[in-house]
Every structure is written in structure tokens, then in C-alpha cells.
Design a protein around this motif. Structure first.
Motif, PDB file in Angstrom:
ATOM      1  N   GLU A  42       0.821  -1.205   0.000  1.00  0.00           N
ATOM      2  CA  GLU A  42       0.000   0.000   0.000  1.00  0.00           C
ATOM      3  C   GLU A  42       0.857   1.258   0.000  1.00  0.00           C
ATOM      4  OE1 GLU A  42      -3.220   2.102   2.969  1.00  0.00           O
ATOM      5  OE2 GLU A  42      -3.395  -0.043   2.570  1.00  0.00           O
ATOM      6  N   CYS A  43       0.520   2.176  -0.903  1.00  0.00           N
ATOM      7  CA  CYS A  43       1.172   3.493  -0.970  1.00  0.00           C
ATOM      8  C   CYS A  43       0.122   4.493  -1.448  1.00  0.00           C
ATOM      9  CB  CYS A  43       2.376   3.461  -1.915  1.00  0.00           C
ATOM     10  SG  CYS A  43       3.217   5.064  -2.071  1.00  0.00           S
ATOM     11  N   THR A  44      -0.312   5.394  -0.573  1.00  0.00           N
ATOM     12  CA  THR A  44      -1.320   6.383  -0.923  1.00  0.00           C
ATOM     13  C   THR A  44      -0.751   7.784  -0.725  1.00  0.00           C
ATOM     14  OG1 THR A  44      -2.218   6.316   1.323  1.00  0.00           O
ATOM     15  CG2 THR A  44      -3.211   4.836  -0.303  1.00  0.00           C
ATOM     16  N   PHE A  45      -1.349   8.747  -1.431  1.00  0.00           N
ATOM     17  CA  PHE A  45      -0.857  10.115  -1.306  1.00  0.00           C
ATOM     18  C   PHE A  45      -2.049  11.082  -1.258  1.00  0.00           C
ATOM     19  CE2 PHE A  45      -1.017   9.008  -5.769  1.00  0.00           C
ATOM     20  CZ  PHE A  45      -1.589  10.106  -6.380  1.00  0.00           C
ATOM     21  N   ILE A  46      -1.807  12.234  -0.670  1.00  0.00           N
ATOM     22  CA  ILE A  46      -2.821  13.273  -0.521  1.00  0.00           C
ATOM     23  C   ILE A  46      -2.277  14.562  -1.127  1.00  0.00           C
ATOM     24  CG2 ILE A  46      -4.169  14.650   1.117  1.00  0.00           C
ATOM     25  CD1 ILE A  46      -4.003  12.327   3.065  1.00  0.00           C
ATOM     26  N   VAL A  47      -3.101  15.223  -1.957  1.00  0.00           N
ATOM     27  CA  VAL A  47      -2.746  16.531  -2.517  1.00  0.00           C
ATOM     28  C   VAL A  47      -3.787  17.558  -2.033  1.00  0.00           C
ATOM     29  CG1 VAL A  47      -1.611  15.502  -4.522  1.00  0.00           C
ATOM     30  CG2 VAL A  47      -4.041  16.051  -4.622  1.00  0.00           C
ATOM     31  N   ASP A  48      -3.527  18.798  -2.360  1.00  0.00           N
ATOM     32  CA  ASP A  48      -4.412  19.836  -1.832  1.00  0.00           C
ATOM     33  C   ASP A  48      -5.784  19.850  -2.524  1.00  0.00           C
ATOM     34  OD1 ASP A  48      -2.781  22.535  -3.697  1.00  0.00           O
ATOM     35  OD2 ASP A  48      -3.400  20.524  -4.262  1.00  0.00           O
ATOM     36  N   LYS A  49      -5.882  19.133  -3.672  1.00  0.00           N
ATOM     37  CA  LYS A  49      -7.156  19.143  -4.377  1.00  0.00           C
ATOM     38  C   LYS A  49      -7.303  17.843  -5.166  1.00  0.00           C
ATOM     39  CE  LYS A  49      -9.970  21.814  -7.671  1.00  0.00           C
ATOM     40  NZ  LYS A  49     -10.010  22.971  -8.576  1.00  0.00           N
ATOM     41  N   PHE A  50      -8.460  17.192  -4.999  1.00  0.00           N
ATOM     42  CA  PHE A  50      -8.771  15.982  -5.747  1.00  0.00           C
ATOM     43  C   PHE A  50      -9.888  16.291  -6.738  1.00  0.00           C
ATOM     44  CE2 PHE A  50      -6.694  13.763  -2.188  1.00  0.00           C
ATOM     45  CZ  PHE A  50      -5.960  12.828  -2.898  1.00  0.00           C
ATOM     46  N   PRO A  51      -9.989  15.538  -7.889  1.00  0.00           N
ATOM     47  CA  PRO A  51      -9.077  14.480  -8.291  1.00  0.00           C
ATOM     48  C   PRO A  51      -7.719  15.027  -8.729  1.00  0.00           C
ATOM     49  CG  PRO A  51     -10.643  14.896 -10.045  1.00  0.00           C
ATOM     50  CD  PRO A  51     -11.073  15.738  -8.881  1.00  0.00           C
ATOM     51  N   VAL A  52      -6.736  14.150  -8.759  1.00  0.00           N
ATOM     52  CA  VAL A  52      -5.374  14.544  -9.121  1.00  0.00           C
ATOM     53  C   VAL A  52      -5.325  14.890 -10.610  1.00  0.00           C
ATOM     54  CG1 VAL A  52      -3.012  13.706  -9.314  1.00  0.00           C
ATOM     55  CG2 VAL A  52      -4.387  13.092  -7.323  1.00  0.00           C
ATOM     56  N   ASP A  53      -4.596  15.925 -10.931  1.00  0.00           N
ATOM     57  CA  ASP A  53      -4.355  16.278 -12.327  1.00  0.00           C
ATOM     58  C   ASP A  53      -3.195  15.425 -12.833  1.00  0.00           C
ATOM     59  OD1 ASP A  53      -3.922  17.378 -14.817  1.00  0.00           O
ATOM     60  OD2 ASP A  53      -4.287  19.434 -14.139  1.00  0.00           O
ATOM     61  N   LEU A  54      -3.499  14.427 -13.674  1.00  0.00           N
ATOM     62  CA  LEU A  54      -2.496  13.454 -14.076  1.00  0.00           C
ATOM     63  C   LEU A  54      -1.391  14.064 -14.915  1.00  0.00           C
ATOM     64  CD1 LEU A  54      -4.771  10.371 -14.956  1.00  0.00           C
ATOM     65  CD2 LEU A  54      -3.683  10.968 -12.793  1.00  0.00           C
ATOM     66  N   LYS A  55      -1.607  15.276 -15.451  1.00  0.00           N
ATOM     67  CA  LYS A  55      -0.548  15.902 -16.251  1.00  0.00           C
ATOM     68  C   LYS A  55       0.657  16.238 -15.406  1.00  0.00           C
ATOM     69  CE  LYS A  55      -3.179  19.194 -17.715  1.00  0.00           C
ATOM     70  NZ  LYS A  55      -3.620  20.426 -18.402  1.00  0.00           N
ATOM     71  N   TYR A  56       0.444  16.464 -14.108  1.00  0.00           N
ATOM     72  CA  TYR A  56       1.551  16.891 -13.247  1.00  0.00           C
ATOM     73  C   TYR A  56       1.967  15.783 -12.283  1.00  0.00           C
ATOM     74  CZ  TYR A  56      -0.475  21.233 -14.973  1.00  0.00           C
ATOM     75  OH  TYR A  56      -0.970  22.199 -15.770  1.00  0.00           O
ATOM     76  N   LEU A  57       1.525  14.524 -12.545  1.00  0.00           N
ATOM     77  CA  LEU A  57       1.780  13.434 -11.613  1.00  0.00           C
ATOM     78  C   LEU A  57       2.742  12.413 -12.226  1.00  0.00           C
ATOM     79  CD1 LEU A  57       1.010  11.951  -8.929  1.00  0.00           C
ATOM     80  CD2 LEU A  57      -0.708  10.721 -10.280  1.00  0.00           C
ATOM     81  N   ALA A  58       3.653  11.924 -11.405  1.00  0.00           N
ATOM     82  CA  ALA A  58       4.555  10.832 -11.794  1.00  0.00           C
ATOM     83  C   ALA A  58       4.692   9.883 -10.603  1.00  0.00           C
ATOM     84  CB  ALA A  58       5.919  11.354 -12.217  1.00  0.00           C
ATOM     85  N   ILE A  59       4.647   8.569 -10.880  1.00  0.00           N
ATOM     86  CA  ILE A  59       4.760   7.533  -9.851  1.00  0.00           C
ATOM     87  C   ILE A  59       5.837   6.554 -10.294  1.00  0.00           C
ATOM     88  CG2 ILE A  59       3.580   5.666  -8.627  1.00  0.00           C
ATOM     89  CD1 ILE A  59       0.949   7.148  -9.138  1.00  0.00           C
ATOM     90  N   PHE A  60       6.713   6.175  -9.341  1.00  0.00           N
ATOM     91  CA  PHE A  60       7.781   5.215  -9.617  1.00  0.00           C
ATOM     92  C   PHE A  60       7.830   4.194  -8.492  1.00  0.00           C
ATOM     93  CE2 PHE A  60       8.875   9.251 -11.466  1.00  0.00           C
ATOM     94  CZ  PHE A  60       9.328   8.948 -12.744  1.00  0.00           C
ATOM     95  N   TRP A  61       7.935   2.905  -8.839  1.00  0.00           N
ATOM     96  CA  TRP A  61       8.174   1.827  -7.882  1.00  0.00           C
ATOM     97  C   TRP A  61       9.485   1.150  -8.262  1.00  0.00           C
ATOM     98  CZ3 TRP A  61       6.106   0.155  -3.385  1.00  0.00           C
ATOM     99  CH2 TRP A  61       4.852   0.622  -3.016  1.00  0.00           C
ATOM    100  N   SER A  62      10.357   0.915  -7.261  1.00  0.00           N
ATOM    101  CA  SER A  62      11.622   0.237  -7.514  1.00  0.00           C
ATOM    102  C   SER A  62      11.936  -0.723  -6.370  1.00  0.00           C
ATOM    103  CB  SER A  62      12.759   1.250  -7.674  1.00  0.00           C
ATOM    104  OG  SER A  62      12.906   2.032  -6.498  1.00  0.00           O
ATOM    105  N   PHE A  63      12.830  -1.699  -6.685  1.00  0.00           N
ATOM    106  CA  PHE A  63      13.202  -2.729  -5.715  1.00  0.00           C
ATOM    107  C   PHE A  63      14.651  -3.130  -5.949  1.00  0.00           C
ATOM    108  CE2 PHE A  63      13.489  -7.437  -4.999  1.00  0.00           C
ATOM    109  CZ  PHE A  63      13.468  -7.388  -3.618  1.00  0.00           C
TER     110      PHE A  63
END
Length: 515
Positions: A42-63
């Protein structure tokens, strides 16, 4: 697939294209998962306004320094067993799902989120676990003669384990524990032995092997009662003398039985091993070995021969009792022996081996059934090797409709991680076979993947023409929903595989997902 993290140029670009946004990220750690199951990180995040604007979002998972997947203007998967729910991203959910967890997945995973211009990251520790099984091979003992009790804990992970012998709930002193040995799948086995001098008072006591392990909610325990016998004494001689009065009658019956048994022994046969010719990875198959007119005191053994190495699976007597402890993973190789008695102490012996095959460990292997006398003499064997081990493909369909259907609709079918290599693909629309282009490739794990692309013309699209794709021995049918660019799977049978349908924005997005 080296994990270099989000590039500084990407971070600058997101910062320029957006206003300052508050970002908070939270995880749940550590996470435990049973070997072979799916792990949810589980990995969740909170921004100042929902829904998130996907144009300014990036997510990375690494191991362990390797990137698993990223979401930057769309999802790119670098590890086939890693996935993320794209529909929940705009609601602040970046959780990772790792399927079919192995011991090699143990470690720390990094979840990185950028919501321009803010970057946050957290770490999740994944600990795979496997529950131990208890196996006690011997329960017989002679009164007044030292006996050695042995308890085997099989197929557990991680390696730390506590194993002890108890008598009526009290720990027995002098217990000796061996060093853990590791199976090919990463799990372990360990033995614990204790020596004791059985007495008459032990006949009604409970002896227990107790195992404590991180995968168990509480101690695992198996209880036994010793099967006690006395050493032979003079009373046996007295009984034998009395029984000699019956020798004359019994002798005649023995002679007749001996002659008949010798006649049948000449007809002793061991059938060819029977079993399916096509095996599927991770699906249980059974092969059966049957011998006729064998004496009851026989030894039945199964062996696996792979890449020139002979590995004993285990051995049983005619009644299915274990003569040796399992040497290969008991979760994937199990067999059971039974007998059908005939006259004169002869029997038909049937032994069935259950296998859960894996491509890298069982492809090309030979399974050998060996039957012999209990002392190893008069050995006969049969081999089973003419089978094909298959791996079902994972299917994904990408669909794009460039320039509002003016140029038709493009479809790309990806079949990932299948075996063997030959996988015929056929596209049909209105009983017409469509031209398509197929690009196969070999994967590092010995499987194969391919991408087959096909283009529907404007007439086929506007007529809501059903498209039928035949993949090997099964087929799937897709049909466009009225007045929509969306397609759905129709005429689906229970045996048909699931297919993931996604939509691309351009022809460049029609390529297969990267590994």
C-alpha cells in the motif's frame, strides 16, 4: 532494468507546467505474504485538491535498485508480475500488487510520487513466508532398547525456526537439531532427533514434535504414541512348538501355494507409466506406474532425471509407508502407493506421482518409476518422458482509433510469457481473414512473447463488425459498442482466458509493454 529514478529534467518540466502543490505520502510496512500468493504494497498520497491532475503526476516503484513500473503520462510496466490500479491513481492510490511472490521478492520497495513541483518517497518492506509441514518417519520402538525419534520440518521460509520434542507436554532433553537445508524454490527443511530408552510406562504417553515459526499464528504440533514391542523371549519358542502340530496340514497348503506363486512370478510385469502428454505449468498432473504379480515386501521409488542429474523424490513400501523422507519439494512432488492383494502373498502394486510442474525445473525431465525387493534386489524400472510442458500466455489488447475512425481502427494483441514457441494467431471479421503482423521474441526465463497487430477498415468499424482472434487452441471475440470507441469481449466461455483491453492515444502506443 536499472532503476535510475525520475530524471531531473522530468521534475523541472513538471514544476514549470504546474503551480506549487502540497503532497503527503503514506505506506504500511512491513508486509508479509505467503509464497506463491499476491502481495499488496500500500502506498497512498494526498494533494491539496482531488481528483489529481495526471498531467503533473509521476509515480515510480523500484526494488533493490531496479525499477518495477512507472506512471508518467501513462503506465509503463518493467516487471511482468508488478501491477498498479490505474483507475485509482487520480484518487491518490499508488499501491503496488506483486503476483506469485517468491523468496527472491524479499526486501525493501521504494514508492516515489511527484506532484509538481513536490516529490515524496516512502519505503515498504516485504517479507515472504511459507508454513512448515511436520513429518515423523518412525513410530516403532522396542522396550528397553534405545530408540531414536526423528521429526522433519519441511518447506518453511524464512530459515529461522524452533523445533522441539515433548513427552506429555514436557520438553525432552538431549534434542539434536541439524543444519537447515534449502530446496530449489528457496524454502528449507530441518531435522530434530532425540534418543530415549522406552519403558512400559511410555505406552500411554503422548510424544509431540512442536514447531514454532514466523509464518504460524501459534505453535504447530504433531502428537504420536509409540508402538512398543518386546524383545523375543522363550514364550515365543513354546508357542512355536505348539504350532508344530499344525505343520502337516499347513505344509501341504504351502507347497501348493509355492508352486502357484512361482508360476505367477514368471508372469511378473511392470506396465508403462501412464499420464497426460500435455502438462500446464502450476497445474497438478498425475502419472501412474502399475506392477502385477509382485510379492508384498517390495520397495516403490520415484526418481527425477533432469540435465543428467538423477534426483530421488522419495520411496515407499507396498502399503504406502514412507521409507525415506522427501528429498524434493513435497509441495510439488507427492506420490502414493497402494496394493491389491492376490493369492499366495502376491499383489498388484499401483503408485501415482502428483506433480506441480515448473518450466525451468521440469521441462525436458524424465520421471522414473523403480520397483524392487525391499533389499534393493530384482530391480525393474520404467520411464515417462514424452510430454510437452506448456505455459499459458497472458493476453493484453490495445486498441486505438486514430483521427476519429477516418483511417479505421488499429488493434494490437500481446501474448506474454508462453511456452512452447509455436502459437498461431488468426484474425477474422465477417468470415474474412484479416492480414496482420506478428513480432515474436524470446524472454530471459525461457518463455516467449509476441505482439500481433491488425487494422480494421472504416466499413468494418462502422458496421460494429465482431472481430474474432484465434490464439493457439482458444479464441476470443470483440465487438465495438454502438456509437462508441470502446470494445467489449463477447461469446466468452469459462475455459477462455481473461484479456485486458486498454486504449492507446496513437499508433506509437500500440507496441507491447516492456519487460
Amino acid at each position: 532494468m536499472g532503476a535510475k529514478g525520475p530524471s531531473p529534467f522530468l521534475a523541472v518540466f513538471l514544476c514549470v507546467c504546474s503551480v506549487c502543490a502540497e503532497l503527503k505520502i503514506s505506506v504500511i510496512s512491513p508486509v508479509t505474504a505467503t509464497l506463491g500468493s499476491d502481495a499488496f504494497l500500500e502506498c497512498t498520497f494526498i494533494v491539496d485538491k482531488f481528483p489529481v491532475d495526471l498531467k503533473y503526476l509521476a509515480i515510480f516503484w523500484s526494488f533493490n535498485g531496479k525499477e518495477l513500473l512507472r506512471f508518467v503520462h501513462g503506465l509503463k510496466v518493467l516487471e511482468p508480475r508488478a501491477s498498479i490500479n490505474e483507475t485509482e491513481i487520480e484518487n491518490g492510490d499508488a499501491s503496488l500488487l506483486m503476483s506469485s511472490v517468491t523468496v527472491h521478492d524479499e526486501g525493501v520497495y521504494k514508492c516515489s510520487v511527484i506532484y509538481s513541483p513536490t516529490k515524496r518517497q516512502e519505503f515498504v518492506t516485504l517479507t515472504p513466508q511459507a508454513r512448515p509441514e511436520i513429518f515423523i518417519p518412525q513410530r516403532e520402538a522396542i522396550i528397553g532398547k534405545e530408540a531414536l525419534l526423528r521429526c522433519c520440518a519441511l518447506g518453511f521460509y524464512p530459515v529461522e525456526i524452533d523445533i522441539a520434542w515433548l513427552r506429555d507436554g514436557q520438553i525432552l532433553p538431549g534434542t539434536s537439531t541439524s543444519k537447515p537445508q534449502q530446496y530449489a524454490n528457496g524454502t528449507f527443511r530441518i531435522n530434530s532427533t532425540v534418543a530415549l530408552l522406552p519403558a512400559y510406562s511410555d505406552a500411554h504417553l503422548i510424544f509431540s514434535c512442536r514447531v514454532q515459526h514466523a509464518s504460524l499464528p501459534g505453535p504447530l504440533q504433531e502428537d504420536i504414541q509409540l508402538l512398543l514391542e518386546e524383545e523375543k523371549n522363550t514364550w515365543i519358542v513354546i508357542m512355536a512348538f505348539s504350532a508344530s502340530l499344525l505343520v502337516a496340514v499347513i505344509l501341504v497348503a504351502l507347497v501348493v501355494c509355492f508352486l502357484f506363486r512361482r508360476q505367477l512370478s514368471r508372469k511378473r510385469t511392470l506396465d508403462d507409466i501412464s499420464g497426460p502428454q500435455t502438462w500446464m505449468e502450476n497445474e497438478v498432473v498425475e502419472v501412474t506406474c502399475k506392477g502385477h504379480n509382485y510379492p508384498r515386501d517390495i520397495r516403490m521409488e520415484w526418481q527425477k532425471v533432469h540435465k543428467g542429474q538423477v534426483m530421488e523424490i522419495s520411496a515407499q513400501d507396498h502399503s504406502g509407508h514412507q521409507l525415506t523422507e522427501p528429498l524434493l519439494d513435497p509441495a510439488r512432488y507427492r506420490f502414493q502407493t497402494s496394493r491389491t492383494d492376490q493369492c499366495c502373498s502376491l499383489a498388484t502394486i499401483t503408485s501415482t506421482l502428483s506433480i506441480t510442474p515448473l518450466l525451468q525445473e521440469d521441462n525436458g525431465a524424465v520421471f522414473r518409476c523403480v520397483i524392487s525387493m525391499i533389499d534393493g534386489s530384482q530391480r525393474e524400472e520404467k520411464e515417462f518422458k514424452d510430454f510437452t510442458l506448456c505455459v499459458r500466455p497472458k493476453l493484453q489488447m490495445k486498441i486505438t482509433t486514430p483521427e476519429g475512425w477516418v483511417r479505421g481502427t488499429n488493434m494490437a494483441l500481446t501474448a506474454a510469457n508462453f511456452y512452447p514457441r509455436d502459437l498461431p494467431i488468426k484474425w477474422m471479421a465477417w468470415d474474412e481473414e484479416l492480414s496482420h503482423r506478428t513480432v515474436p521474441k524470446a524472454e530471459a526465463d525461457g518463455t516467449f512473447s509476441l505482439t500481433s497487430t491488425c487494422t480494421l477498415n472504416l466499413r468494418q468499424v462502422h458496421d460494429c463488425c465482431p472481430v474474432k482472434v484465434t490464439v493457439g487452441t482458444f479464441s476470443l471475440t470483440l465487438q465495438r459498442e454502438n456509437e462508441s470507441t470502446r470494445w467489449r469481449q463477447t461469446e466468452r466461455k469459462d475455459s477462455d482466458p481473461d484479456i485486458d483491453i486498454s486504449y492507446a492515444d496513437s499508433l506509437q502506443d500500440m507496441q507491447a509493454p516492456s519487460k
